[in-house]
Design a protein around this motif. Structure first.
Motif, PDB file in Angstrom:
ATOM      1  N   UNK A  23     -26.929   1.358 -13.437  1.00  0.00           N
ATOM      2  CA  UNK A  23     -26.311   0.497 -13.034  1.00  0.00           C
ATOM      3  C   UNK A  23     -26.462  -0.985 -13.672  1.00  0.00           C
ATOM      4  N   UNK A  34     -23.662   7.733 -15.795  1.00  0.00           N
ATOM      5  CA  UNK A  34     -23.479   7.696 -14.284  1.00  0.00           C
ATOM      6  C   UNK A  34     -24.433   7.443 -13.514  1.00  0.00           C
ATOM      7  N   UNK A  35     -25.591   7.171 -13.702  1.00  0.00           N
ATOM      8  CA  UNK A  35     -26.679   6.780 -13.006  1.00  0.00           C
ATOM      9  C   UNK A  35     -27.077   5.212 -13.161  1.00  0.00           C
ATOM     10  N   UNK A  92     -33.217   3.676 -11.114  1.00  0.00           N
ATOM     11  CA  UNK A  92     -32.076   4.576 -11.122  1.00  0.00           C
ATOM     12  C   UNK A  92     -32.147   6.186 -11.551  1.00  0.00           C
ATOM     13  N   UNK A  93     -33.285   6.453 -12.098  1.00  0.00           N
ATOM     14  CA  UNK A  93     -33.254   7.932 -12.556  1.00  0.00           C
ATOM     15  C   UNK A  93     -32.314   7.980 -13.931  1.00  0.00           C
ATOM     16  N   UNK A 138     -26.208   9.174  -7.537  1.00  0.00           N
ATOM     17  CA  UNK A 138     -26.903   7.897  -7.507  1.00  0.00           C
ATOM     18  C   UNK A 138     -27.118   7.287  -6.346  1.00  0.00           C
ATOM     19  N   UNK A 139     -28.557   6.685  -6.049  1.00  0.00           N
ATOM     20  CA  UNK A 139     -28.778   6.111  -4.748  1.00  0.00           C
ATOM     21  C   UNK A 139     -28.058   4.970  -4.628  1.00  0.00           C
ATOM     22  N   UNK A 140     -28.037   4.184  -3.265  1.00  0.00           N
ATOM     23  CA  UNK A 140     -27.235   3.145  -2.944  1.00  0.00           C
ATOM     24  C   UNK A 140     -27.787   1.742  -3.198  1.00  0.00           C
ATOM     25  N   UNK A 141     -29.208   1.787  -3.683  1.00  0.00           N
ATOM     26  CA  UNK A 141     -29.895   0.534  -3.857  1.00  0.00           C
ATOM     27  C   UNK A 141     -29.057  -0.162  -4.888  1.00  0.00           C
ATOM     28  N   UNK A 142     -29.284  -1.480  -4.868  1.00  0.00           N
ATOM     29  CA  UNK A 142     -28.551  -2.451  -5.729  1.00  0.00           C
ATOM     30  C   UNK A 142     -29.059  -2.402  -7.177  1.00  0.00           C
TER      31      UNK A 142
END
Lengths: 285, 67
Positions: free
Chosen positions: B19, B16-17, B60-61, A27-31
């Protein structure tokens, strides 16, 4: 035998982002709630619609949150100096005019540190697509105010509200000579996809100002409840589509940003002009 | 009878992706999703209209609607 209409069910086929991503980088680092991810998805769908091969596309960025984008996408990519993404992009395009060069840059990167490069890229009308992710803050360095922070907004460097009038990236691009200027938001993601597609297909400098939200710094400092709240207030309620704007009274348009293609003209493109001079001089010899 | 034969979509969530920004939950027009801690979960799959707004707005896909 024909199938009755009622038996036909809507089938959802989601877009396969994985073919344009580097899976080991995610996953990317964006908040949580950062609009950059939504814009990245719109960009990938727009690129897919153009039908270009992955090797014919080059994504270039400077420094900043938005400029992490090239790390996640599986094209030719460059992560360059702060504000200088457009200079590198000009070099890449000039060396290989067959490449479709897309510059991903933030508002601070493009308009403050790289303001000069932005103006001169637009003036030359070289065939680049410039996507300016406008989140009105410097997220990576801790939430300082940026050239697009609205007056009166809080940031870590403007605790009593920003007193600087903000830039309008679209007006600046238009005044500097860009031949395609548009604006989109992360909220209107399908509209944004169409706008980016049109920008990539346009011959000449195409600037797309994309309004998205930074819930971590801009949102928290300005008392927004959540990323959703920010998207509704900043992106949905604060913007009007340019096609609807003609029908609305002027008082309803006050302080609102216009979305959609704001400026599109045909102008001589820099690489083509250079090539024509080279051919002319070669013939003369 | 027709309802029983109705094929349900398959909402795939990559835990897992995710957030936990809750953008998909807040913008779902038929209230299909809910937050479970810091991750999204399916609450009412029957109400899903396959509009894909959750997929389009997920930064976040992490969520996609199949079928």
């Amino acid at each position: 035998m024909s199938v009755p209409a009622e038996k036909k069910e809507k089938v959802s086929v989601p877009f396969d982002y994985n073919k344009y991503l580097r899976p080991n980088k995610l996953p990317h680092i964006w908040c949580p709630g950062c609009g950059h991810g939504i814009v990245l998805k719109a960009m990938l769908r727009a690129i897919d619609k153009t039908g270009f091969d992955k090797n014919d596309i080059c994504v270039i960025s400077g420094i900043g949150c938005s400029s992490r984008t090239p790390g996640y996408v599986d094209f030719n990519t460059m992560h360059t100096l702060h504000g200088r993404a457009l200079s590198f992009a000009t070099g890449v395009k000039f060396a290989n005019p067959k490449l479709k060069v897309i510059v991903v840059t933030g508002d601070g990167d493009a308009l403050a540190i790289g303001g000069n490069h932005f103006i001169h890229t637009c003036r030359r009308n070289i065939d680049l697509t410039v996507l300016v992710f406008t989140n009105a803050t410097y997220g990576m360095t801790g939430g300082q105010y940026s050239p697009t922070t609205p007056m009166g907004s809080q940031a870590t460097t403007s605790r009593y509200g920003s007193i600087e009038p903000p830039f309008d990236a679209c007006e600046m691009a238009k005044a500097s000579g860009a031949s395609f200027v548009a604006r989109g938001t992360a909220y209107h993601t399908l509209e944004l996809e169409k706008t980016i597609h049109e920008a990539i297909m346009h011959k000449g400098t195409s600037v797309v100002d994309i309004i998205d939200a930074c819930p971590t710094y801009f949102g928290r400092a300005n008392k927004f409840k959540s990323a959703t709240h920010m998207m509704e207030v900043i992106e949905k309620d604060n913007t009007v589509n340019v096609k609807q704007a003609d029908k609305l009274p002027p008082e309803k348009l006050e302080g609102k940003f216009l979305r959609g293609v704001l400026h599109k003209i045909e102008k001589p493109e820099y690489c083509e002009q250079y090539e024509s001079i080279v051919m002319e001089k070669a013939k003369a010899k | 009878m027709a309802d029983a034969a109705k094929k349900l979509p398959n909402i795939v969530i990559n835990e897992k992706f995710c957030k936990g920004c809750s953008i998909c939950v807040d913008f779902c027009p038929t209230d299909v999703l809910e937050m479970k801690g810091t991750c999204v979960a399916v609450k009412n799959l029957e109400a899903c209209t396959r509009c894909q707004l959750c997929d389009l707005r997920c930064p976040d896909f992490a969520i996609q609607v199949f079928g």
